[in-house]
Design an enzyme around this catalytic site. Structure first.
Site, short mmCIF file in Angstrom:
data_model
loop_
_atom_site.label_atom_id
_atom_site.label_comp_id
_atom_site.label_asym_id
_atom_site.label_seq_id
_atom_site.Cartn_x
_atom_site.Cartn_y
_atom_site.Cartn_z
N HIS A 19 65.10 -3.23 90.99
CA HIS A 19 63.83 -2.86 90.36
C HIS A 19 62.73 -2.61 91.39
O HIS A 19 63.03 -2.82 92.49
CB HIS A 19 63.48 -3.51 89.19
CG HIS A 19 63.34 -4.86 89.65
ND1 HIS A 19 62.25 -5.43 90.37
CD2 HIS A 19 63.90 -6.23 88.97
CE1 HIS A 19 62.57 -6.88 90.74
NE2 HIS A 19 63.44 -7.04 89.55
N HIS A 22 62.74 -5.04 94.37
CA HIS A 22 63.29 -4.92 95.25
C HIS A 22 63.00 -3.88 96.34
O HIS A 22 63.09 -3.93 97.61
CB HIS A 22 64.95 -4.86 94.91
CG HIS A 22 65.28 -5.92 93.87
ND1 HIS A 22 65.49 -5.45 92.55
CD2 HIS A 22 65.51 -7.19 94.01
CE1 HIS A 22 66.00 -6.64 91.96
NE2 HIS A 22 65.75 -7.69 92.74
N CYS A 128 71.64 -24.35 88.35
CA CYS A 128 71.50 -22.91 87.59
C CYS A 128 71.96 -21.81 88.45
O CYS A 128 71.95 -21.62 89.60
CB CYS A 128 69.88 -22.78 87.87
SG CYS A 128 69.25 -21.07 86.90
N CYS A 131 69.94 -19.08 89.76
CA CYS A 131 69.04 -19.40 91.25
C CYS A 131 70.06 -19.50 92.27
O CYS A 131 69.83 -19.68 93.46
CB CYS A 131 68.03 -20.41 90.95
SG CYS A 131 67.00 -20.23 89.85
N CYS A 145 65.69 -24.25 83.32
CA CYS A 145 65.28 -23.85 84.78
C CYS A 145 63.90 -23.31 84.84
O CYS A 145 63.83 -22.01 83.78
CB CYS A 145 66.36 -22.84 85.32
SG CYS A 145 65.72 -21.69 86.38
N HIS A 148 64.81 -19.04 85.08
CA HIS A 148 65.44 -18.33 84.19
C HIS A 148 65.53 -18.73 82.86
O HIS A 148 65.95 -18.02 82.00
CB HIS A 148 66.95 -18.24 84.82
CG HIS A 148 67.23 -17.39 86.02
ND1 HIS A 148 67.03 -18.18 87.22
CD2 HIS A 148 67.50 -16.29 86.17
CE1 HIS A 148 67.30 -17.30 88.14
NE2 HIS A 148 67.42 -16.27 87.59
N LYS A 298 55.20 -11.10 84.89
CA LYS A 298 56.67 -10.73 85.62
C LYS A 298 57.42 -9.69 85.00
O LYS A 298 57.60 -9.81 83.75
CB LYS A 298 57.45 -12.12 85.60
CG LYS A 298 58.33 -12.10 86.74
CD LYS A 298 59.26 -13.52 86.60
CE LYS A 298 60.24 -13.22 87.59
NZ LYS A 298 61.56 -13.88 87.14
N LYS A 301 63.06 -7.55 81.34
CA LYS A 301 63.68 -6.65 80.12
C LYS A 301 63.05 -6.90 79.01
O LYS A 301 62.55 -6.26 78.25
CB LYS A 301 65.09 -6.83 80.03
CG LYS A 301 65.67 -5.74 80.95
CD LYS A 301 67.28 -5.90 80.42
CE LYS A 301 68.16 -5.01 81.50
NZ LYS A 301 69.70 -5.57 81.49
N1 MSP Z 1 70.37 -12.85 97.15
C1 MSP Z 1 69.41 -13.78 97.48
C2 MSP Z 1 68.84 -13.32 98.82
C3 MSP Z 1 69.46 -13.99 99.93
S1 MSP Z 1 69.01 -13.45 101.44
C4 MSP Z 1 69.93 -14.34 102.65
C5 MSP Z 1 68.11 -13.17 96.45
N2 MSP Z 1 68.40 -11.99 95.83
S2 MSP Z 1 67.44 -11.32 94.93
O1 MSP Z 1 68.45 -10.14 94.64
O2 MSP Z 1 67.38 -12.16 93.82
O3 MSP Z 1 66.36 -10.89 95.52
C6 MSP Z 1 66.11 -10.39 96.73
C7 MSP Z 1 64.70 -10.22 97.08
O4 MSP Z 1 63.82 -9.50 96.13
C8 MSP Z 1 63.86 -11.28 97.26
O5 MSP Z 1 62.96 -11.41 98.39
C9 MSP Z 1 62.96 -11.40 96.18
O6 MSP Z 1 61.76 -12.14 96.25
C10 MSP Z 1 62.75 -10.00 95.89
N3 MSP Z 1 62.18 -9.95 94.63
C11 MSP Z 1 62.90 -9.86 93.51
N4 MSP Z 1 61.91 -9.75 92.20
C12 MSP Z 1 60.90 -9.24 92.98
C13 MSP Z 1 59.39 -9.00 92.59
N5 MSP Z 1 59.31 -8.62 91.03
N6 MSP Z 1 58.55 -8.42 93.32
C14 MSP Z 1 58.53 -8.36 94.68
N7 MSP Z 1 59.82 -8.85 95.09
C15 MSP Z 1 60.89 -9.35 94.03
O7 MSP Z 1 67.02 -13.84 96.38
#
Ligand code: MSP
Length: 475
Positions: A19, A22, A128, A131, A145, A148, A298, A301
């Site tokens: 989303h 990311h 969890c 996480c 958690c 989540h 945040k 969905k």
């Molecule tokens: N797989 C682990 C990271 C391992 S790195 C060795 C992970 N993955 S994640 O898919 O949950 O998140 C990846 C990145 O996306 C994280 O840096 C997380 O902070 C970022 N984000 C997820 N949701 C976010 C927002 N709503 N806003 C900004 N960044 C966000 O954690």
């Protein structure tokens, strides 16, 4: 030889669609990577997927696919978004890759063992899977958690532990002295406070039944390496650590790991401890960004406020998305995003801003100059690039748009389109100067909006006004 610059994104979990949050992480990495390349550095930009997680097992089962099929399909989806956002990554590492990732993960594990930092212990804890973390009772909110809002699984098992506690002081020293520099200061303070409370040893393996596709612990096939230990190693396994380490020698230590604030502890405590244990240098910088919220909440969905990057890309073009993420979201704090604000910013900064300015200047140039203005690539943009060195990405964006505003104002005050009628030479000189300044704007725009930057440069080189506006106002 060109200076090297190694930048990484976190590797993403493959259980959910990417989303806007990311998209934010990868986009700011791309902007920094491009800014470094423009300064002549040799950049290696790593991203990837964190695949050895138990989270996907349910989905895979429901969909009746093999783990591999599922993961490959997710990778294609990730890469599709990257290509739509024009992300200039060098490698996409998959932690399921037995050739590229597993040797590094297992080699590092062996180093931890050699250092005497791995021991076996029985363990009871609350896990969890969302996480991929153990929690204690006091971390939970109403027994759930905090992230989540699900009840964690009670786990009793024997597994391998990593002596994280042993490294508390060294990590603290490295962070305090900025040898491992954390941006922004607030996150540095946060991790130092955590270190002050002391780090506890951490469970570093799981029974293979919990993640059958995980990486086996060397010498004990009944256990797999804990997914965070495995995931963090991607930053070096992708460079060939533990197999062919030419890239590793060239690019490690990383100049910067870019991560969200929710994964600070893993990157500022666990990862440095693993590297110290293995006798490897620590990364130089950690950029810890905030989270993107939508309408103050945040994205989720159930709240129905998830912003899908594809939708915005479809409606406004991908560079408008890059622009918004770069400028309207601070790299150091949480940032809010709504479709309304996106439209406002698009209209003000792109349609009425840079788009309109380009049309105005190039119309005057096309009508009044016999030849294209001879432009030169400005080499000294040190003040601008210095902002990227301290990850002030939105300030860098503002720097460009301040010049856009200054040019608009200059045109308004000096009216070159009138001057040209009374004094052709002076009018032409003024228009040429404006074109040269627009060229400098285009150059600075490159990291944020590479395509628009090129378009403006081409218009200047051909002395043409755009046939269609660069950005069409939305109502
Ligand atoms: N797989 C682990 C990271 C391992 S790195 C060795 C992970 N993955 S994640 O898919 O949950 O998140 C990846 C990145 O996306 C994280 O840096 C997380 O902070 C970022 N984000 C997820 N949701 C976010 C927002 N709503 N806003 C900004 N960044 C966000 O954690």
């Amino acid at each position: 030889m060109a200076e090297k610059f190694y930048i990484t994104t976190p590797i993403f979990y493959p259980n959910a669609k990417l989303h806007m949050g990311h998209a934010y992480t990868v986009t700011i990495c791309d902007i920094v990577a491009r800014a470094q390349r423009l300064q002549g550095k040799e950049v290696y930009f790593l991203t990837g997927a964190d695949e050895n997680t138990g989270k996907i097992l349910k989905v895979v089962e429901e969909q009746g696919q093999s783990v591999e099929e599922y993961l490959n399909q997710v990778t294609e989806n990730f890469k599709d978004l990257y290509s739509k956002l024009n992300i200039s990554y060098s490698q996409f590492i998959k932690t399921s890759d037995r050739e590229k990732h597993w040797p590094g993960a297992q080699a590092l594990w062996k180093k931890l063992v050699e250092a005497g930092d791995i021991y076996k212990a029985s363990y009871t804890g609350l896990y969890c899977v969302g996480c991929e973390t153990f929690y204690t009772e006091k971390d939970l909110v109403d027994g759930k958690c905090p992230v989540h809002l699900t009840v964690p699984e009670k786990i009793e098992e024997e597994n391998y532990f990593f002596k994280l506690s042993k490294y508390t002081q060294t990590i603290k020293d490295r962070i305090t002295s900025d040898e491992l520099r954390i941006f922004p200061q607030t996150r540095k303070n946060e991790i130092l406070a955590l270190l002050d409370r002391g780090l506890e040893d951490i469970s570093f393996s799981r029974p293979i039944k919990s993640v059958p596709h995980g990486i086996p612990v060397p010498g004990d096939e009944s256990q797999v390496i804990y997914v965070w230990c495995d995931a963090l190693v991607n930053y070096i396994s992708a460079l060939g650590y533990g197999r062919d380490d030419v890239l590793f020698q060239n690019f490690w230590p990383a100049n910067v790991h870019v991560v969200g604030k929710d994964i600070l502890r893993f990157h500022a405590a666990i990862w440095p401890a693993m590297l110290l244990s293995a006798g490897l240098p620590l990364p130089k910088n950690l950029l810890v960004h905030g989270l993107i919220t939508s309408g103050g909440h945040k994205m989720s969905k159930s709240l129905g406020n998830v912003i899908d990057p594809y939708e915005l890309i479809e409606e406004y073009g991908y560079e408008a998305v890059r622009h918004y993420l770069a400028r309207e979201v601070s790299p150091f704090d949480d940032g809010d995003m709504t479709k309304e604000r996106f439209k406002e910013s698009y209209n003000a900064n792109l349609a009425n801003g840079i788009g309109n300015l380009t049309s105005r200047i190039m119309k005057m140039a096309q009508d009044n100059l016999e030849m294209p203005v001879q432009v030169t690539e400005e080499k000294d943009m040190s003040k601008y690039f210095a902002l990227y060195d301290v990850y002030e990405i939105s300030k860098a964006g503002d720097y460009v748009w301040n010049e856009v505003k200054a040019l608009d104002q200059y045109i308004q005050e000096n009216q070159p389109f009138k001057l040209i009628k009374t004094d052709k030479e002076a009018g032409q000189k003024m228009i040429s100067d404006l074109v040269a300044r627009l060229y400098a704007v285009a150059q600075m725009l490159n990291p944020i909006m590479p395509e628009t930057s090129e378009k403006i440069k081409t218009l200047i080189k051909e002395n043409k006004t755009p046939e269609v506006p660069l950005f069409v106002r939305k109502d």
